[in-house]
Write a protein that holds these residues in place. Sequence first.
Motif, PDB file in Angstrom:
ATOM      1  N   ARG A  33       0.882  -0.994   0.017  1.00 10.40           N
ATOM      2  CA  ARG A  33      -0.120  -0.184   0.045  1.00 10.40           C
ATOM      3  C   ARG A  33       1.094   1.280   0.342  1.00 10.40           C
ATOM      4  NH1 ARG A  33      -4.604   0.762   4.467  1.00 10.40           N
ATOM      5  NH2 ARG A  33      -5.545  -1.460   3.147  1.00 10.40           N
ATOM      6  N   TYR A  34       1.672   1.033   0.761  1.00  9.13           N
ATOM      7  CA  TYR A  34       2.899   2.499   0.857  1.00  9.13           C
ATOM      8  C   TYR A  34       4.513   2.419   0.156  1.00  9.13           C
ATOM      9  CZ  TYR A  34      -0.748   3.573   4.836  1.00  9.13           C
ATOM     10  OH  TYR A  34      -2.512   3.177   5.125  1.00  9.13           O
ATOM     11  N   GLY A  35       4.181   1.545  -1.065  1.00 11.14           N
ATOM     12  CA  GLY A  35       5.540   1.272  -1.519  1.00 11.14           C
ATOM     13  C   GLY A  35       5.664   2.601  -2.131  1.00 11.14           C
ATOM     14  N   ARG A  36       5.043   2.534  -2.637  1.00 15.52           N
ATOM     15  CA  ARG A  36       5.236   4.499  -4.039  1.00 15.52           C
ATOM     16  C   ARG A  36       5.226   5.332  -3.125  1.00 15.52           C
ATOM     17  NH1 ARG A  36       0.161   6.035  -7.651  1.00 15.52           N
ATOM     18  NH2 ARG A  36      -0.494   5.124  -5.587  1.00 15.52           N
ATOM     19  N   GLN A  37       5.064   5.697  -1.848  1.00 11.76           N
ATOM     20  CA  GLN A  37       4.703   6.664  -0.913  1.00 11.76           C
ATOM     21  C   GLN A  37       6.866   6.865   0.193  1.00 11.76           C
ATOM     22  OE1 GLN A  37       2.619   4.874  -1.199  1.00 11.76           O
ATOM     23  NE2 GLN A  37       0.539   5.868  -0.551  1.00 11.76           N
ATOM     24  N   ALA A  38       6.960   5.432  -0.029  1.00 11.81           N
ATOM     25  CA  ALA A  38       8.215   5.110   1.028  1.00 11.81           C
ATOM     26  C   ALA A  38       9.136   5.310  -0.108  1.00 11.81           C
ATOM     27  CB  ALA A  38       8.603   3.559   1.036  1.00 11.81           C
ATOM     28  N   ALA A  39       9.169   5.124  -1.544  1.00 14.65           N
ATOM     29  CA  ALA A  39      10.141   5.162  -2.912  1.00 14.65           C
ATOM     30  C   ALA A  39      10.385   6.908  -2.792  1.00 14.65           C
ATOM     31  CB  ALA A  39      10.055   4.655  -3.388  1.00 14.65           C
ATOM     32  N   ALA A  40       9.459   7.585  -2.658  1.00 19.06           N
ATOM     33  CA  ALA A  40       8.941   9.322  -3.061  1.00 19.06           C
ATOM     34  C   ALA A  40      10.403   9.417  -2.271  1.00 19.06           C
ATOM     35  CB  ALA A  40       7.371   9.585  -2.974  1.00 19.06           C
ATOM     36  N   GLY A  41      10.197   9.133  -0.582  1.00 19.61           N
ATOM     37  CA  GLY A  41      10.649   9.571   0.168  1.00 19.61           C
ATOM     38  C   GLY A  41      12.082   9.539   0.462  1.00 19.61           C
ATOM     39  N   VAL A  42      12.287   8.694  -0.073  1.00 24.23           N
ATOM     40  CA  VAL A  42      14.157   8.219  -0.545  1.00 24.23           C
ATOM     41  C   VAL A  42      14.365   9.515  -2.190  1.00 24.23           C
ATOM     42  CG1 VAL A  42      15.535   6.656  -1.362  1.00 24.23           C
ATOM     43  CG2 VAL A  42      13.916   6.940  -0.041  1.00 24.23           C
ATOM     44  N   LEU A  43      13.194   9.480  -2.681  1.00 26.17           N
ATOM     45  CA  LEU A  43      13.807  10.145  -3.847  1.00 26.17           C
ATOM     46  C   LEU A  43      13.842  11.538  -3.278  1.00 26.17           C
ATOM     47  CD1 LEU A  43      12.001   8.711  -6.520  1.00 26.17           C
ATOM     48  CD2 LEU A  43      14.071   8.742  -6.160  1.00 26.17           C
ATOM     49  N   LEU A  44      13.048  11.896  -2.586  1.00 24.23           N
ATOM     50  CA  LEU A  44      12.826  13.810  -1.483  1.00 24.23           C
ATOM     51  C   LEU A  44      14.762  13.858  -0.640  1.00 24.23           C
ATOM     52  CD1 LEU A  44       9.229  13.972  -0.291  1.00 24.23           C
ATOM     53  CD2 LEU A  44      10.636  15.553  -2.619  1.00 24.23           C
ATOM     54  N   LEU A  45      15.018  13.053  -0.313  1.00 24.04           N
ATOM     55  CA  LEU A  45      16.181  12.792   0.301  1.00 24.04           C
ATOM     56  C   LEU A  45      17.388  13.195  -0.291  1.00 24.04           C
ATOM     57  CD1 LEU A  45      16.137   9.580   2.907  1.00 24.04           C
ATOM     58  CD2 LEU A  45      15.960  12.653   3.550  1.00 24.04           C
ATOM     59  N   LEU A  46      17.120  12.245  -1.876  1.00 23.73           N
ATOM     60  CA  LEU A  46      18.428  12.353  -2.546  1.00 23.73           C
ATOM     61  C   LEU A  46      18.391  13.275  -3.033  1.00 23.73           C
ATOM     62  CD1 LEU A  46      20.081  11.044  -4.161  1.00 23.73           C
ATOM     63  CD2 LEU A  46      18.962  10.254  -5.785  1.00 23.73           C
ATOM     64  N   ALA A  47      17.084  14.617  -3.694  1.00 23.58           N
ATOM     65  CA  ALA A  47      17.293  15.483  -3.567  1.00 23.58           C
ATOM     66  C   ALA A  47      17.293  16.657  -3.184  1.00 23.58           C
ATOM     67  CB  ALA A  47      15.522  15.551  -4.464  1.00 23.58           C
ATOM     68  N   ALA A  48      17.438  16.173  -2.044  1.00 18.57           N
ATOM     69  CA  ALA A  48      17.778  17.234  -0.850  1.00 18.57           C
ATOM     70  C   ALA A  48      19.756  17.319  -0.715  1.00 18.57           C
ATOM     71  CB  ALA A  48      17.384  17.552   0.364  1.00 18.57           C
ATOM     72  N   ALA A  49      20.304  16.062  -1.090  1.00 23.58           N
ATOM     73  CA  ALA A  49      21.640  15.552  -1.063  1.00 23.58           C
ATOM     74  C   ALA A  49      22.098  16.806  -2.033  1.00 23.58           C
ATOM     75  CB  ALA A  49      21.869  14.654  -1.401  1.00 23.58           C
ATOM     76  N   VAL A  50      22.033  16.605  -3.612  1.00 19.72           N
ATOM     77  CA  VAL A  50      22.102  16.914  -4.917  1.00 19.72           C
ATOM     78  C   VAL A  50      22.088  18.685  -4.455  1.00 19.72           C
ATOM     79  CG1 VAL A  50      21.565  17.719  -7.102  1.00 19.72           C
ATOM     80  CG2 VAL A  50      21.245  15.069  -6.123  1.00 19.72           C
ATOM     81  N   SER A  51      21.360  19.193  -4.172  1.00 21.10           N
ATOM     82  CA  SER A  51      20.902  20.645  -3.833  1.00 21.10           C
ATOM     83  C   SER A  51      21.234  21.290  -2.429  1.00 21.10           C
ATOM     84  CB  SER A  51      19.628  21.148  -3.566  1.00 21.10           C
ATOM     85  OG  SER A  51      18.965  20.435  -2.670  1.00 21.10           O
ATOM     86  N   ALA A  52      21.801  20.439  -1.387  1.00 24.24           N
ATOM     87  CA  ALA A  52      22.175  21.183  -0.658  1.00 24.24           C
ATOM     88  C   ALA A  52      23.172  19.836   0.589  1.00 24.24           C
ATOM     89  CB  ALA A  52      21.643  22.066   1.289  1.00 24.24           C
ATOM     90  N   GLY A  53      23.446  18.659  -0.263  1.00 20.66           N
ATOM     91  CA  GLY A  53      24.410  17.679   0.729  1.00 20.66           C
ATOM     92  C   GLY A  53      25.987  18.266   1.137  1.00 20.66           C
ATOM     93  N   VAL A  54      26.709  17.072   1.735  1.00 19.82           N
ATOM     94  CA  VAL A  54      28.113  17.188   2.100  1.00 19.82           C
ATOM     95  C   VAL A  54      29.025  16.838   0.652  1.00 19.82           C
ATOM     96  CG1 VAL A  54      30.115  16.867   3.473  1.00 19.82           C
ATOM     97  CG2 VAL A  54      27.167  16.820   4.673  1.00 19.82           C
TER      98      VAL A  54
END
Length: 464
Positions: A132-153
């Motif tokens: 039921r929530y697999g797509r939402q969890a995958a989208a959450g990981v993609l948001l973390l990845l996008a944040a890393a691209v813009s403001a990561g170490v």
Amino acid sequence: MRMEEYLTAVTEQIRCGRAREPVRRELASHIEEQADAYEESGMTREEAVERAVAEMGDPVEAGVSMDRIHRPRMSWGALLTVGLLSLLGIAAAALTAGPDDAYSLRNQAIYTALGYAVMFLVYRLDYSVLARYGRQAAAGVLLLLAAAVSAGVRYNGAVWGLMVGPFIVSVYGMLWLYVPLYGAVLYHYRGEGYRCFWKLALWAAAPVLGALACARTFYGAYLLLVLGILTSAAVWNGWYRVNRKGTLAALWAVLLAAPAILAGYLAAGRLPAYQEARMRSWLTMSAANQDHQAAAARRLLSGSRLIGSDAPLGVAEAFSDSAGEYVLVSLASVCGVLAAAAALALMLFLILKTFRICSRQKNQLGRMLGWSCGTVFLVQFVLAAAVNLGLLPNLGVLLPFLSAGGTNLVVSYALLGLALSVYRYRDLFPGEGTGRKRKTPSKGGQIASYTLLGLTFSVRRDPT
């Protein structure tokens, strides 16, 4: 006995609360269907239900049988193997630490303990929530990845990870964690036609493009390979209403074109300088351009004894901050080649165990999640072993449970915990399409056999 009394008596024998409701629901359905047949033969509804219940057999005996079969399980072989690998990983961290450096050993021990906690937490969770929530969890990981691209170490021009409090959530860990979630996405679109492949292409392209944006080209390449393998498995198993052979041919044509796209990326000078130099070194394979870490790995392995070592051969000095990627070289040069071979054998056994867990799983979501975790471990194993043998340059691939790491190590334990969760609930979640009825004629009427969560019931339909 009334139907409700019978159902209560059966489910009271089942200790696992997660299995009670499916058992109760399936039994009620079978009793109602049997009662309908008796009612058509002339019985009253009450008489029909009473007879249908009586022919289901002794409720206590049925409940005890179900409790014996449908209970949570633990793969003790996998647990013992990962324990041995964890100890070898801590030992390797101690071997590669300098004489005045206790940080590596302490870090490995702390994250190993944290990884065990995460593994058991995921093992206890119900993996079916990902349906039921697999797509939402995958989208959450993609948001973390996008944040890393813009403001990561960043380190050496590449994004290392995203700072969350005092911790760095590594890009490497995010990408591998995405893999089983993509498996849940594949499951979500099950039963659809060709149009779903545009959606799947977006779900697969997003993390690969994120890896390229982080200047993690190799990460993107082998992530694309893993996602392609999982998509192929879903197509081959008939999850979608498509022509399997044609779809697989088109899918792998795209995947095989990826190296050409990467070569064009290299020719255009779009890669960071250090990655471009490493790739040119690997492609030319000339003596002058040999990767110095790969050469050091071959040198240290060639000087290693079968058992033990006269003295450490300078692993930490040879690889500097990349010693974690050369954990097998560390074990071979300090403890002997047999120690490194034992680590490889344990890792291979754990991978085969993971695939065996999923191959015996009837539930399609569980099988896909098991494949996802096993494929991640297999790709990491093959690439990391090749790097340690000096066959490939340092690709930044870590051996699960062995290589030094923070969130990377925890993600490995989380993936194993997910595979163990699939094993834990393998007899609680039936395969899709189970619970079917089959009828065979007999002299005394008709026998109806029901398969309920792995247990078969047979009841006689008497036409009189």
